[in-house]
Design an enzyme around this catalytic site. Structure first.
Site: not given
Ligand code: HSE
Length: 440
Positions: A13-14, A33, A49, A132, A134, A187, A190, A205
């Protein structure tokens, strides 16, 4: 100037968000930059993929070590996660003289000291903005924007999954288990949500933020970690009636005795902005002596929000990689030879206030006994709420709930009082204790 070349380990995903945003905004990113930044090599177990995601112009391999071994690659992005192979690959990339960008909070919270030392010895950077909260640039804010300050405390909603679950519990009056199942179906949680719901992800974090804020080594093993699995709809409702919301907070605080480092559900006054952060959003409050209170809010997970943080690190490294390593921003904000040895306090030494809920027999003298135990220990009461017995057990009920809010006290002192209260014959069920943070 020749583009800086980036190798990506793991394109989920990231990773795919990072590839797409870098491509979409390449011209602007280059203007910032001073040089193009290109992902030229990707390692992923599912080569077909991965190739379909990045197109024919990018080399895709199934062996991450081939990326590390490529002399053309300047920066390695690690998006595999976990402590196992990810740690080996990060250490190998550092040894090969590559700069590393990672979103792996678990790895850094547990092995950060070893990883940062290896990077400093080799003169390379390990950047972790995405680890930390996102997309919120909280590492940058703490390490650079607030560098004038003596940081006093940080409190954050830094796990979106649990904030989503708590918001749903409050909105719909449902219990934890019911909402977790629904969150998994949608979703938001997890299949194995353990790290999120038990507070471990938030503790990773806050461990990183604590190290940067106070210049102490990363010490995940000293963090107090309590998740949300035991919270009931009733406590969320009673908290609301008393003017509070329950949030899973990551808290770190400087005190005269040492550093507090803890994750647990907390009552927060509804009037605070952070109490109104709902759904999967994240927010961090930082209190500095000069700036006062600052608040950072945004998406703590997701493809492009997290990619935003990964690419910010790529740009930082691109700007600084030719600088003398001594002129770069230190990994943990403080110079490695100027770290503090302030101890992380055990939970029994933490001072805070509490919400207590007692299921008691509805008879004369019960409240006097309970409050007497608090008074004997020097614990001052802030508020008391007692429900009508009928409301708890139906008409003719002989049981009721008593809710007590305390003023600040040492957790060890409260533990002693709770043991005495629990032993009273008129206390009919295990006492619920939730910490309360005024955040003022
Ligand atoms: N699983 C984390 C959350 C995101 O629910 O915030 C990734 O650290």
């Amino acid at each position: 100037m020749k583009p800086i070349q980036v190798g990506l380990l793991g394109i989920g995903t990231v990773g795919s968000g990072t590839f797409n945003v870098l491509k979409r905004n390449q011209e602007e990113i280059k203007r910032r930059a001073g040089r193009s930044i290109e992902i030229t090599m990707v390692a992923d177990l599912d080569v077909a993929r991965a190739q379909s995601l990045v197109g024919p112009g990018v080399q895709v391999v199934n062996d991450a070590r081939a990326v590390i071994a490529n002399p053309e690659i300047d920066i390695v992005i690690e998006l595999i996660g976990g402590y196992g192979i990810a740690k080996a690959l990060v250490m190998e990339a550092i040894a090969a003289g590559k700069h590393v960008v990672t979103a792996n909070k678990a790895l850094l919270a547990v092995h950060g000291t070893e990883i940062f030392a290896a990077a400093s010895a080799k003169g390379v950077m390990v950047a972790f903005e995405a680890a930390v909260a996102g997309g919120i640039p909280i590492i940058k804010a703490l390490r650079e924007g607030l560098t004038a300050n003596s940081i006093q405390w940080i409190a954050g909603i830094i796990n979106g999954t649990t904030n989503f679950i708590l918001s749903e519990m409050r909105d719909k009056g449902l219990d934890f288990d019911v909402v977790l199942k629904e969150a998994q179906r949608l979703g938001y949680a997890e299949a194995d949500p353990t790290f999120d719901i038990e507070g471990v992800d938030a503790a990773h974090k806050v461990t990183l933020m604590s190290a940067i804020a106070f210049g102490i080594p990363v010490q995940f093993d000293k963090a107090y970690v309590e998740g949300i699995t035991k919270l009931g709809a009733a406590d969320i409702k009673y908290a609301e009636q008393l003017g509070y919301r329950i949030k899973l907070l990551g808290i770190t605080k400087r005190t005269a005795q040492g550093i507090e480092l803890r994750v647990h559900p907390s009552l927060v006054p509804t009037k605070r902005l952070i109490a109104n952060v709902e759904g999967a959003m994240n927010a961090v409050v930082v209190q500095g002596d000069a700036v006062g209170t600052t608040l950072y809010y945004g998406k703590g997970a997701g493809s492009e929000p997290t990619a935003s943080a990964v690419i910010a690190d790529l740009v930082d490294i691109t700007r600084l990689h030719t600088a003398d390593p001594h002129h770069r921003v230190p990994h943990l904000a403080f110079q490695p030879d100027a770290m503090s040895d302030l101890a992380v306090l055990p939970m029994s030494e933490v001072v805070t206030s509490y919400y207590l809920r007692l299921r008691v027999a509805d008879e004369a003298g019960v409240l006097a006994k309970v409050t007497g135990l608090l008074a004997d220990a020097g614990i001052s009461i802030d508020a008391v709420l007692q429900r009508e017995a009928d409301e708890i057990g139906g008409e003719g009920s002989t049981q009721t709930d008593v809710i007590i809010l305390t003023h600040d006290t040492r957790e060890g002192t409260l533990d002693g009082v709770l043991a005495q209260m629990q032993a009273l014959p008129s206390v009919l069920a295990p006492i619920t204790r939730i910490r309360k943070e005024e955040l003022n």
